[in-house]
Write a protein that holds these residues in place. Structure first.
Motif, PDB file in Angstrom:
ATOM      1  N   THR A 169       0.825  -1.210   0.000  1.00  0.00           N
ATOM      2  CA  THR A 169       0.000   0.000   0.000  1.00  0.00           C
ATOM      3  C   THR A 169       0.854   1.252   0.000  1.00  0.00           C
ATOM      4  O   THR A 169       0.590   2.219  -0.717  1.00  0.00           O
ATOM      5  N   HIS A 170       1.928   1.227   0.788  1.00  0.00           N
ATOM      6  CA  HIS A 170       2.816   2.391   0.857  1.00  0.00           C
ATOM      7  C   HIS A 170       3.498   2.646  -0.483  1.00  0.00           C
ATOM      8  O   HIS A 170       3.561   3.799  -0.944  1.00  0.00           O
ATOM      9  N   HIS A 171       3.998   1.624  -1.099  1.00  0.00           N
ATOM     10  CA  HIS A 171       4.773   1.814  -2.332  1.00  0.00           C
ATOM     11  C   HIS A 171       3.890   2.151  -3.527  1.00  0.00           C
ATOM     12  O   HIS A 171       4.357   2.776  -4.484  1.00  0.00           O
ATOM     13  N   THR A 172       2.618   1.763  -3.506  1.00  0.00           N
ATOM     14  CA  THR A 172       1.704   2.210  -4.569  1.00  0.00           C
ATOM     15  C   THR A 172       1.293   3.653  -4.358  1.00  0.00           C
ATOM     16  O   THR A 172       0.891   4.329  -5.313  1.00  0.00           O
ATOM     17  N   GLY A 173       1.395   4.135  -3.109  1.00  0.00           N
ATOM     18  CA  GLY A 173       1.089   5.527  -2.816  1.00  0.00           C
ATOM     19  C   GLY A 173      -0.388   5.852  -2.831  1.00  0.00           C
ATOM     20  O   GLY A 173      -0.774   7.026  -2.856  1.00  0.00           O
ATOM     21  N   VAL A 174      -1.255   4.846  -2.799  1.00  0.00           N
ATOM     22  CA  VAL A 174      -2.696   5.079  -2.882  1.00  0.00           C
ATOM     23  C   VAL A 174      -3.339   4.837  -1.518  1.00  0.00           C
ATOM     24  O   VAL A 174      -3.597   3.693  -1.132  1.00  0.00           O
ATOM     25  N   ILE A 175      -3.558   5.899  -0.773  1.00  0.00           N
ATOM     26  CA  ILE A 175      -4.259   5.858   0.517  1.00  0.00           C
ATOM     27  C   ILE A 175      -5.418   6.847   0.395  1.00  0.00           C
ATOM     28  O   ILE A 175      -5.230   8.057   0.492  1.00  0.00           O
TER      29      ILE A 175
ATOM     30  N   ASP B  17       2.596  12.231   0.365  1.00  0.00           N
ATOM     31  CA  ASP B  17       1.457  11.389   0.057  1.00  0.00           C
ATOM     32  C   ASP B  17       0.897  11.745  -1.315  1.00  0.00           C
ATOM     33  O   ASP B  17       0.521  12.892  -1.550  1.00  0.00           O
ATOM     34  N   ALA B  18       0.847  10.779  -2.220  1.00  0.00           N
ATOM     35  CA  ALA B  18       0.460  11.048  -3.603  1.00  0.00           C
ATOM     36  C   ALA B  18      -0.961  11.599  -3.710  1.00  0.00           C
ATOM     37  O   ALA B  18      -1.217  12.566  -4.447  1.00  0.00           O
ATOM     38  N   ILE B  19      -1.901  11.004  -2.993  1.00  0.00           N
ATOM     39  CA  ILE B  19      -3.296  11.443  -3.075  1.00  0.00           C
ATOM     40  C   ILE B  19      -3.456  12.843  -2.506  1.00  0.00           C
ATOM     41  O   ILE B  19      -4.084  13.723  -3.113  1.00  0.00           O
ATOM     42  N   LEU B  20      -2.853  13.074  -1.319  1.00  0.00           N
ATOM     43  CA  LEU B  20      -2.951  14.397  -0.701  1.00  0.00           C
ATOM     44  C   LEU B  20      -2.308  15.467  -1.570  1.00  0.00           C
ATOM     45  O   LEU B  20      -2.865  16.562  -1.754  1.00  0.00           O
ATOM     46  N   ALA B  21      -1.122  15.166  -2.094  1.00  0.00           N
ATOM     47  CA  ALA B  21      -0.425  16.139  -2.934  1.00  0.00           C
ATOM     48  C   ALA B  21      -1.244  16.481  -4.174  1.00  0.00           C
ATOM     49  O   ALA B  21      -1.333  17.643  -4.588  1.00  0.00           O
ATOM     50  N   LYS B  22      -1.873  15.476  -4.777  1.00  0.00           N
ATOM     51  CA  LYS B  22      -2.693  15.691  -5.966  1.00  0.00           C
ATOM     52  C   LYS B  22      -3.907  16.564  -5.649  1.00  0.00           C
ATOM     53  O   LYS B  22      -4.233  17.505  -6.381  1.00  0.00           O
ATOM     54  N   ILE B  23      -4.574  16.271  -4.526  1.00  0.00           N
ATOM     55  CA  ILE B  23      -5.781  17.010  -4.160  1.00  0.00           C
ATOM     56  C   ILE B  23      -5.459  18.449  -3.815  1.00  0.00           C
ATOM     57  O   ILE B  23      -6.138  19.384  -4.254  1.00  0.00           O
ATOM     58  N   THR B  24      -4.404  18.654  -3.023  1.00  0.00           N
ATOM     59  CA  THR B  24      -4.063  20.022  -2.628  1.00  0.00           C
ATOM     60  C   THR B  24      -3.562  20.847  -3.820  1.00  0.00           C
ATOM     61  O   THR B  24      -3.847  22.028  -3.926  1.00  0.00           O
TER      62      THR B  24
END
Length: 388
Positions: free
Chosen positions: A288-294, A375-382
């Protein structure tokens, strides 16, 4: 009366104090906002103040006639209990069970970690304290309602390891000493001022968020407030402060077997090492960590008013009426909820419902201690939010 003044390095020196600091450091007033403080992990270390232009250093804590910037509160955590492990195989034994690298205890006084089941879900969140002296070992702090179960789990994995487990919850107590003003979370805590440090078994910064609190372990017969100076005893405050900053702890916030460690902000809380090797539940956590999808995380809730009767797992909806998460717990006007990031970041207005009934209105924020860029998801959203 004279008080010790402590600077907040994340803020400018307030205008009415600039003449004082300019005279003290022999700097021009325009440079007084450039005072910097060096951070130290040690709870007893003393930093220094520097005048940038003149490279002039003085002690960080000095005495002047002013106000105190910090007020420390002390609360005994009655719902936390201690288990002691001693023996030559303690560290190798824990290394294969917990999410963090326990070899760090050779250089650090405490660690935060979790024990997972084989499906990678959280069983226990624990703090580890290094024990030195005649009988060296490790203290495990866990929730009191699962301490017997934790000992049973450890015994199951013990096999032929040379170690001894004992419940020392009746002999030792856990105390948190914290700053009640969470707005100062970005500042270093002042060193604890003991009048008799020998009466305390352990003291150190909380390894999860080192600017939040001190953890103190003391014999049950010792009143910590009488040992630590300038500290006020309180009751029922700690959980509300935790929820205000979005910090989970214990079986209510982290139901055993029902939550994932990375959704519970284990990375942001310094509770996992991804290059330490195998441990129980490691495969799903690492993948989960290495896919970066949380996509979901535990986040703080701020209610519009004190509301009684909010149940665990009450539904949280955003302003569009879309279900975006579940409540974990609420104390006063603050709580925790597992929320879907894409539905709440940038859309802070939320409602809490029980079936079709509206219980409360609430908001959520991204805590200051989250490392958003990692965090990939957080960075994308912000990033998307900033571009609109």
């Amino acid at each position: 009366m004279l008080f010790a003044l402590r600077l907040n390095p994340s803020r400018q020196v307030r205008p009415f104090l600039r003449p004082l600091f300019s005279q003290f450091f022999q700097c021009k007033p325009k440079d007084s906002s450039r005072l910097s403080a060096t951070k130290h992990d040690s709870p007893t270390s003393v930093g220094s103040l520097g005048c940038v232009n003149q490279n002039f250093q003085q002690t960080r804590s000095f005495v002047t006639s002013s106000v105190r910037w910090f007020r420390l509160f002390c609360e005994e955590l009655e719902n936390r209990r201690l288990v002691k492990l001693t023996g030559p195989d303690v560290l190798p034994f824990l290394q294969g069970l917990v999410t963090n690298d326990v070899r760090r205890l050779e250089n650090e006084p405490s660690l935060y970690c979790m024990v997972l089941n084989s499906q990678g879900r959280v069983l226990y969140d624990i703090l580890l304290y290094k024990v030195e002296g005649d009988e060296p070992g490790v203290l495990l702090e866990c929730n009191s309602d699962v301490s017997a179960e934790l000992i049973s789990t450890l015994q199951k994995y013990k096999l032929r390891k040379k170690l001894k487990l004992s419940d020392v919850g009746d002999k030792l107590r856990v105390v948190s000493i914290f700053n009640k003003d969470s707005d100062l979370l970005s500042s270093d805590l002042p060193p604890l001022n003991f009048n008799d440090e020998t009466k305390v078994f352990f003291h150190g910064l909380d390894p999860r968020i080192k600017t939040f609190a001190y953890r103190v372990v003391a014999p049950s017969s010792v009143n910590v407030v009488e040992v630590v100076n300038d500290c006020e005893k309180v009751k029922g405050v700690y959980d509300g402060i935790r929820y205000k900053i979005g910090l989970s702890e214990g079986t209510v916030d982290l139901p055993p077997g029902h939550c994932l460690p990375l959704e519970s902000n284990l990375v942001f809380l310094n509770g996992v090492t991804f290059d330490k090797g195998c441990y129980v539940g490691q495969e799903l956590t690492a993948r989960t960590h290495h896919t970066g999808v949380i996509r979901k995380r535990l986040m703080p809730l701020v209610l519009s008013s004190d509301t009684a009767g909010i149940k665990t797992d009450a539904t949280v909806e955003n302003s569009s009426g879309k279900a975006c998460g579940k409540v974990r717990n609420v104390v006063g006007r603050h709580g925790l909820a597992l929320l879907r990031l894409e539905e709440v970041v940038g859309k802070p207005d939320l409602i809490i419902k029980d079936g079709d009934n509206l219980i409360a209105e609430a908001k959520t924020v991204i805590p200051d201690w989250w490392n958003v860029e990692s965090d990939a998801i957080l960075a994308k959203i912000t990033a998307k939010k900033q571009s609109t």
